[in-house]
Design a protein around this motif. Sequence first.
Motif: not given
Length: 271
Positions: A174-196
């Motif tokens: 699950i941690g690697l899945s979080v890292a994967l999401g950030h590798l995708l989204a940081i350059d576009y949105t800063g990577c939220g994927i977590n409303p809190a």
Amino acid sequence: MASEFKKKMFWRAVVAEFLAMSLFIFISIGSALGFNFPVVGNKTSTRSQDNVKVSLAFGLSIATMAQSVGHISGAHLNPAVTLGLLLSCQISIFKALMYILAQCLGAVVATAILSGVTSSLPDNSLGLNALSDGINAGQGLGIEIIATFQLVLCVLATTDRRRNDVSGSAPLAIGLSVALGHLLAIDYTGCGINPARSFGSALIANNFENHWIFWVGPIIGGASAALIYDFVLAPRTSDLTDRMKVWTSGQVEEYDLEGDDMNSRVEMKPK
């Protein structure tokens, strides 16, 4: 709801979500802000942000917290994950609401502490999520939906009690899945994927521009992952009555742990 409210284990789980969320936010956003500090020996230059470093910090901190409190609360640490498990009928509505409240409060507290620690940083955004130049609201929303979808899908698949083929560490996966999401989204949105996580930064920085994207995107992504996994990829046999019982009272076996035996919790442990 009343039965859960009276359980000590329930309130321990809520406290665990708050504490783990606070540590997760402090460590992960702290790593993202760290690139602003001057390079030793050259006070006029700063390091460029390393997306891999930040992604690994988010992923490893989630894995660490999941390993630390997964047997107590399930270590959701994300309202989108909590929503996915709610729609998958693995937790009650009351528990989901309390978890989301604890997660948001933990994010706010951690970001406030981090604000004090990093008060000397110029233009300190406190990890505020924002759309990059050239990215409009619709595009940012799409990125958040996809990045959250893969995360919640991974959580549901990795912690599915019906599986006996899962080997290795569920928290690490699950941690690697979080890292994967950030590798995708940081350059576009800063990577939220977590409303809190997004809410904590927005509140302390007092900047809610386009903040809706970082709630709507993860909610759609998490809900879609739950519905697709439960009704298309791996349909469950539970009837509506059983599902409604979970929504109102929680899963009975979750709270057969009034003593010290905590080995049967399964939310972050594959079976």
